[in-house]
Design a protein around this motif. Structure first.
Motif, short mmCIF file in Angstrom:
data_model
loop_
_atom_site.label_atom_id
_atom_site.label_comp_id
_atom_site.label_asym_id
_atom_site.label_seq_id
_atom_site.Cartn_x
_atom_site.Cartn_y
_atom_site.Cartn_z
N PHE A 16 9.57 -2.96 -12.30
CA PHE A 16 10.12 -1.66 -11.90
C PHE A 16 11.16 -1.87 -10.82
CE2 PHE A 16 6.24 -2.62 -9.66
CZ PHE A 16 6.61 -2.53 -8.33
N LYS A 17 11.90 -0.81 -10.55
CA LYS A 17 12.87 -0.77 -9.44
C LYS A 17 12.27 0.13 -8.35
CE LYS A 17 16.66 -2.59 -11.53
NZ LYS A 17 17.91 -3.10 -11.07
N LEU A 18 12.70 -0.13 -7.15
CA LEU A 18 12.27 0.71 -6.03
C LEU A 18 13.21 1.90 -5.88
CD1 LEU A 18 11.39 -2.00 -3.36
CD2 LEU A 18 9.81 -0.69 -4.80
N LYS A 19 12.61 3.02 -5.52
CA LYS A 19 13.39 4.23 -5.23
C LYS A 19 13.80 4.23 -3.75
CE LYS A 19 10.98 7.93 -5.61
NZ LYS A 19 10.25 9.11 -6.04
N ILE A 20 12.89 3.76 -2.90
CA ILE A 20 13.17 3.67 -1.46
C ILE A 20 12.58 2.37 -0.91
CG2 ILE A 20 13.26 6.16 -1.03
CD1 ILE A 20 10.38 5.97 0.03
N GLY A 21 13.20 1.85 0.13
CA GLY A 21 12.70 0.66 0.79
C GLY A 21 13.15 -0.63 0.13
N SER A 22 12.86 -1.73 0.82
CA SER A 22 13.19 -3.07 0.32
C SER A 22 11.94 -3.70 -0.29
CB SER A 22 13.68 -3.94 1.48
OG SER A 22 12.59 -4.18 2.38
N SER A 23 12.12 -4.84 -0.93
CA SER A 23 10.95 -5.53 -1.49
C SER A 23 10.00 -5.95 -0.37
CB SER A 23 11.37 -6.74 -2.33
OG SER A 23 12.07 -7.68 -1.55
N LYS A 24 10.54 -6.30 0.79
CA LYS A 24 9.69 -6.65 1.94
C LYS A 24 8.87 -5.42 2.37
CE LYS A 24 9.87 -8.66 6.54
NZ LYS A 24 10.71 -9.27 7.57
N ASP A 25 9.52 -4.24 2.42
CA ASP A 25 8.81 -3.00 2.76
C ASP A 25 7.71 -2.73 1.74
OD1 ASP A 25 10.61 -2.55 4.86
OD2 ASP A 25 11.93 -1.31 3.60
N GLU A 50 10.77 -10.66 -6.72
CA GLU A 50 11.94 -9.81 -6.96
C GLU A 50 13.00 -10.62 -7.69
OE1 GLU A 50 15.07 -6.89 -4.58
OE2 GLU A 50 13.82 -8.27 -3.44
N ILE A 51 13.52 -10.05 -8.77
CA ILE A 51 14.60 -10.67 -9.54
C ILE A 51 15.92 -10.30 -8.86
CG2 ILE A 51 15.73 -10.72 -11.79
CD1 ILE A 51 13.03 -10.03 -13.04
N ASP A 52 16.95 -11.07 -9.10
CA ASP A 52 18.25 -10.87 -8.47
C ASP A 52 18.80 -9.46 -8.60
OD1 ASP A 52 18.28 -13.48 -7.61
OD2 ASP A 52 19.58 -14.19 -9.22
N ASP A 53 18.48 -8.76 -9.68
CA ASP A 53 19.00 -7.40 -9.88
C ASP A 53 18.19 -6.34 -9.15
OD1 ASP A 53 16.69 -7.13 -11.40
OD2 ASP A 53 17.74 -6.56 -13.24
N GLY A 54 17.20 -6.76 -8.34
CA GLY A 54 16.39 -5.83 -7.58
C GLY A 54 15.11 -5.40 -8.29
N THR A 55 14.89 -5.87 -9.50
CA THR A 55 13.66 -5.55 -10.22
C THR A 55 12.48 -6.24 -9.55
OG1 THR A 55 14.82 -5.32 -12.33
CG2 THR A 55 12.46 -5.74 -12.44
N ILE A 56 11.43 -5.48 -9.30
CA ILE A 56 10.19 -6.03 -8.77
C ILE A 56 9.34 -6.46 -9.95
CG2 ILE A 56 8.10 -5.54 -7.42
CD1 ILE A 56 10.68 -5.53 -5.75
N VAL A 57 8.75 -7.63 -9.85
CA VAL A 57 7.84 -8.15 -10.87
C VAL A 57 6.48 -8.30 -10.19
CG1 VAL A 57 7.36 -10.01 -12.50
CG2 VAL A 57 9.73 -9.41 -11.96
N GLU A 83 1.26 4.92 0.04
CA GLU A 83 2.70 5.15 0.15
C GLU A 83 3.49 4.38 -0.90
OE1 GLU A 83 4.84 3.11 3.53
OE2 GLU A 83 2.78 2.57 4.09
N VAL A 84 2.90 3.38 -1.54
CA VAL A 84 3.65 2.59 -2.53
C VAL A 84 4.11 3.44 -3.71
CG1 VAL A 84 2.51 0.41 -1.95
CG2 VAL A 84 1.65 1.76 -3.82
N HIS A 85 3.34 4.45 -4.07
CA HIS A 85 3.70 5.27 -5.23
C HIS A 85 5.02 6.01 -5.02
CE1 HIS A 85 -0.08 4.11 -6.88
NE2 HIS A 85 -0.77 4.74 -5.94
N ALA A 86 5.28 6.42 -3.79
CA ALA A 86 6.54 7.11 -3.49
C ALA A 86 7.72 6.14 -3.46
CB ALA A 86 6.43 7.83 -2.15
N MET A 87 7.45 4.86 -3.29
CA MET A 87 8.52 3.87 -3.21
C MET A 87 9.05 3.46 -4.58
SD MET A 87 6.97 1.40 -0.24
CE MET A 87 8.51 0.56 0.14
N ILE A 88 8.23 3.65 -5.62
CA ILE A 88 8.57 3.16 -6.96
C ILE A 88 9.36 4.21 -7.74
CG2 ILE A 88 7.56 2.50 -9.18
CD1 ILE A 88 5.14 1.41 -7.59
N ASN A 89 10.40 3.76 -8.40
CA ASN A 89 11.13 4.61 -9.35
C ASN A 89 10.33 4.57 -10.65
OD1 ASN A 89 12.77 5.62 -11.37
ND2 ASN A 89 14.63 4.70 -10.56
N HIS A 90 9.47 5.57 -10.84
CA HIS A 90 8.51 5.56 -11.95
C HIS A 90 9.18 5.57 -13.32
CE1 HIS A 90 4.93 5.65 -9.46
NE2 HIS A 90 5.65 6.39 -8.63
#
Length: 112
Positions: A16-25, A50-57, A83-90
């Protein structure tokens, strides 16, 4: 699923991609999710990358496919306050569970 299949284990892969925050967050925000996972029957380990395009695995290893699917069916309800649920672009979530058919380890190595 046969007993032999269940003994082989399962791998859960979510991207998935994040809607808010960084992978570290995101990793930091997962403390409560990690604690929940540790209480689930059959849970073995979790790895977030995290893949180069920002995709979280998000990769989880389970003792069986049934245990992975059972936990997955409950996680959103049982961790709804995280709070993780709000960070994810579902809309970008792709989730799969598969029985492990084969595993090879380097002799004398330690796991990651």
């Amino acid at each position: 699923m046969t007993t032999e299949d269940a003994m082989a284990g399962a791998i859960e892969i979510t991207t998935f991609k994040l809607k808010i925050g960084s992978s570290k967050d995101f990793v930091h925000a997962n403390a409560d999710i990690d604690a929940w996972l540790r209480r689930q029957p059959g849970f073995l380990s979790r790895h977030i990358a995290e893949i180069d395009d920002g995709t979280i695995v998000d990769i989880l290893f389970w003792r069986s496919q049934d245990e992975a699917e059972d936990a997955a069916s409950r996680i959103m309800t049982e961790t709804s306050s995280s709070e993780v649920h709000a960070m994810i672009n579902h809309g970008t979530v792709v989730w799969r569970v598969a029985a492990i058919n084969h595993e090879t380890e380097m002799l004398g190595s330690t796991k990651l």
